[in-house]
Design a protein around this motif. Structure first.
Motif, PDB file in Angstrom:
ATOM      1  N   GLN A  43      24.418   4.424 -62.150  1.00 48.78           N
ATOM      2  CA  GLN A  43      23.161   3.681 -62.237  1.00 48.78           C
ATOM      3  C   GLN A  43      23.430   2.184 -62.277  1.00 48.78           C
ATOM      4  OE1 GLN A  43      21.539   5.473 -65.777  1.00 48.78           O
ATOM      5  NE2 GLN A  43      20.377   7.019 -64.645  1.00 48.78           N
ATOM      6  N   ASP A  44      24.451   1.773 -63.044  1.00 51.99           N
ATOM      7  CA  ASP A  44      24.808   0.352 -63.114  1.00 51.99           C
ATOM      8  C   ASP A  44      25.209  -0.174 -61.745  1.00 51.99           C
ATOM      9  OD1 ASP A  44      24.294   0.321 -65.803  1.00 51.99           O
ATOM     10  OD2 ASP A  44      26.394   0.465 -66.420  1.00 51.99           O
ATOM     11  N   MET A  45      25.984   0.609 -60.994  1.00 52.58           N
ATOM     12  CA  MET A  45      26.420   0.174 -59.677  1.00 52.58           C
ATOM     13  C   MET A  45      25.238   0.046 -58.722  1.00 52.58           C
ATOM     14  SD  MET A  45      28.787  -0.895 -57.780  1.00 52.58           S
ATOM     15  CE  MET A  45      30.143  -0.627 -58.928  1.00 52.58           C
ATOM     16  N   ALA A  46      24.305   0.986 -58.812  1.00 53.55           N
ATOM     17  CA  ALA A  46      23.121   0.922 -57.952  1.00 53.55           C
ATOM     18  C   ALA A  46      22.312  -0.335 -58.255  1.00 53.55           C
ATOM     19  CB  ALA A  46      22.262   2.167 -58.151  1.00 53.55           C
ATOM     20  N   THR A  47      22.165  -0.629 -59.553  1.00 53.89           N
ATOM     21  CA  THR A  47      21.449  -1.843 -59.952  1.00 53.89           C
ATOM     22  C   THR A  47      22.179  -3.085 -59.455  1.00 53.89           C
ATOM     23  OG1 THR A  47      20.597  -0.761 -61.939  1.00 53.89           O
ATOM     24  CG2 THR A  47      20.599  -3.165 -61.926  1.00 53.89           C
ATOM     25  N   LEU A  48      23.500  -3.087 -59.602  1.00 56.73           N
ATOM     26  CA  LEU A  48      24.304  -4.229 -59.161  1.00 56.73           C
ATOM     27  C   LEU A  48      24.154  -4.452 -57.656  1.00 56.73           C
ATOM     28  CD1 LEU A  48      26.364  -6.352 -60.117  1.00 56.73           C
ATOM     29  CD2 LEU A  48      28.175  -4.712 -59.580  1.00 56.73           C
ATOM     30  N   GLN A  49      24.166  -3.384 -56.884  1.00 57.90           N
ATOM     31  CA  GLN A  49      24.006  -3.497 -55.440  1.00 57.90           C
ATOM     32  C   GLN A  49      22.641  -4.062 -55.072  1.00 57.90           C
ATOM     33  OE1 GLN A  49      25.090   0.602 -54.594  1.00 57.90           O
ATOM     34  NE2 GLN A  49      26.956  -0.063 -53.558  1.00 57.90           N
ATOM     35  N   LEU A  50      21.615  -3.624 -55.786  1.00 58.59           N
ATOM     36  CA  LEU A  50      20.267  -4.145 -55.521  1.00 58.59           C
ATOM     37  C   LEU A  50      20.198  -5.635 -55.854  1.00 58.59           C
ATOM     38  CD1 LEU A  50      18.024  -1.256 -56.924  1.00 58.59           C
ATOM     39  CD2 LEU A  50      18.268  -1.944 -54.524  1.00 58.59           C
ATOM     40  N   GLN A  51      20.789  -6.011 -56.981  1.00 55.25           N
ATOM     41  CA  GLN A  51      20.777  -7.423 -57.374  1.00 55.25           C
ATOM     42  C   GLN A  51      21.532  -8.279 -56.362  1.00 55.25           C
ATOM     43  OE1 GLN A  51      22.526  -6.964 -61.250  1.00 55.25           O
ATOM     44  NE2 GLN A  51      20.542  -6.957 -62.327  1.00 55.25           N
ATOM     45  N   ALA A  52      22.684  -7.773 -55.915  1.00 52.85           N
ATOM     46  CA  ALA A  52      23.486  -8.521 -54.941  1.00 52.85           C
ATOM     47  C   ALA A  52      22.734  -8.668 -53.630  1.00 52.85           C
ATOM     48  CB  ALA A  52      24.817  -7.806 -54.714  1.00 52.85           C
ATOM     49  N   ALA A  53      22.090  -7.590 -53.190  1.00 43.89           N
ATOM     50  CA  ALA A  53      21.340  -7.633 -51.929  1.00 43.89           C
ATOM     51  C   ALA A  53      20.154  -8.582 -52.022  1.00 43.89           C
ATOM     52  CB  ALA A  53      20.865  -6.224 -51.564  1.00 43.89           C
ATOM     53  N   ALA A  54      19.629  -8.757 -53.240  1.00 42.27           N
ATOM     54  CA  ALA A  54      18.491  -9.654 -53.444  1.00 42.27           C
ATOM     55  C   ALA A  54      18.911 -11.116 -53.542  1.00 42.27           C
ATOM     56  CB  ALA A  54      17.725  -9.244 -54.698  1.00 42.27           C
TER      57      ALA A  54
END
Length: 308
Positions: A43-54
């Motif tokens: 879940q943390d990695m998914a959140t991190l990927q979303l933040q990075a993409a944003a």
């Protein structure tokens, strides 16, 4: 090259006046705990990927780090390169430094390009990022992507050293001691070695110890010098191990002890130090140790090594 900053942890112990029964109800199995940890990391990695993409630059750098190391995600140098590049183009000096290293080493992602590595390193260094300052010193020291220039190398090492980076402090000390890129100044050499040694830098402890033993750059104090060299040797630094072997073999600054001499030589030789290897050959050739002595030396070497 990421400079690693020491973390300080404090622990408190509570003394109980009476026994306490362990609670067993509701305790999860180790596998259940592990499964929960994996789920949380995912879940943390998914959140991190979303933040990075944003466009979150810090998240981009963290994601690049994770792809580079394989932390919480499959190791992928190509993805690391792309995320470092995004953050670097946005002006993040840590990403610029890591991107430069990827250009310098290639990692089968990009052709090795020292000039591009130097360009990104300089951009980060000019922002005062300590890792980039040190790496720029290395580039000028070794002529990587630029004509070798010891004076310029020294100036960049000094910038990183003044920010407390122990490897840079050691390099500054060495250049002052040898007069490379700066006028020789043993007093300054000793001062910079001391700064690095205080942070546990093994080569700095070794060089500073030698300066104390001969009185170079300040007071002569054989006991202090010996303590520094032994500390370096116990950290696994081969030159210091070889030096300790020589001390015990000759009885210099310490009582003569052939068993300790052989133990330190054994460790130094194991790390490829030629002086350690030569001392072992001399001692073996002259049959200076009995079989019992040899076993004792081997056990002692194991004790030293296990403490590293």
């Amino acid at each position: 090259m990421k400079p690693y900053l020491p973390l300080s942890l404090a622990a408190a112990l509570m003394v109980l006046s009476s026994p306490v029964l362990a609670q067993t109800s509701g305790v999860q199995s180790p596998q259940a705990v592990a499964d929960q940890n994996v789920k949380a990391e995912t879940q943390d990695m998914a959140t991190l990927q979303l933040q990075a993409a944003a466009g979150d630059i810090d998240a981009q750098v963290r994601l690049a780090d994770d792809y580079f190391t394989g932390n919480g995600i499959g190791q992928d140098y190509a993805q690391a390169f792309e995320w470092y590049k995004k953050a670097a183009n946005a002006g993040n000096p840590e990403a610029q430094t890591e991107l430069a290293l990827m250009y310098a080493k290639g990692y089968d992602v990009v052709p090795v390009d020292y000039k591009e590595a130097l360009r990104w390193t300089r951009i980060a260094a000019e922002q005062g990022y300590v890792g980039a300052e040190y790496n720029l010193g290395v580039a000028y020291d070794n002529g990587l992507g630029v004509t070798a220039d010891l004076m310029t190398a020294f100036s960049w090492y000094l910038k990183a050293a003044e920010q407390g980076y122990d490897i840079a402090q050691f390099n500054v000390g060495t250049m002052y001691e040898l007069g490379q890129g700066v006028l020789a100044d043993p007093v300054q050499a000793r001062a910079w070695y001391q700064k690095a040694a205080d942070q546990g830098n093994a080569p700095a402890r070794y060089n500073l110890g030698n300066m104390y033993i001969v009185g170079k750059g300040g007071e002569k104090d054989a006991a202090k010098g010996l303590a520094l060299i032994e500390a370096s040797a116990r950290q696994g630094f081969p030159l210091a191990q070889s030096r300790m072997a020589g001390f015990y073999y000759a009885g210099e600054n310490v009582p003569q002890d052939k068993v300790k001499a052989y133990a330190w030589a054994l460790l130094a030789a194991g790390d490829g130090d030629p002086d350690g290897e030569n001392l072992m050959k001399t001692m073996d050739g002259n049959h200076l140790l009995s079989e019992a002595d040899m076993r004792q030396a081997s056990d002692l070497a194991d004790t030293y090594a296990s403490a590293q």
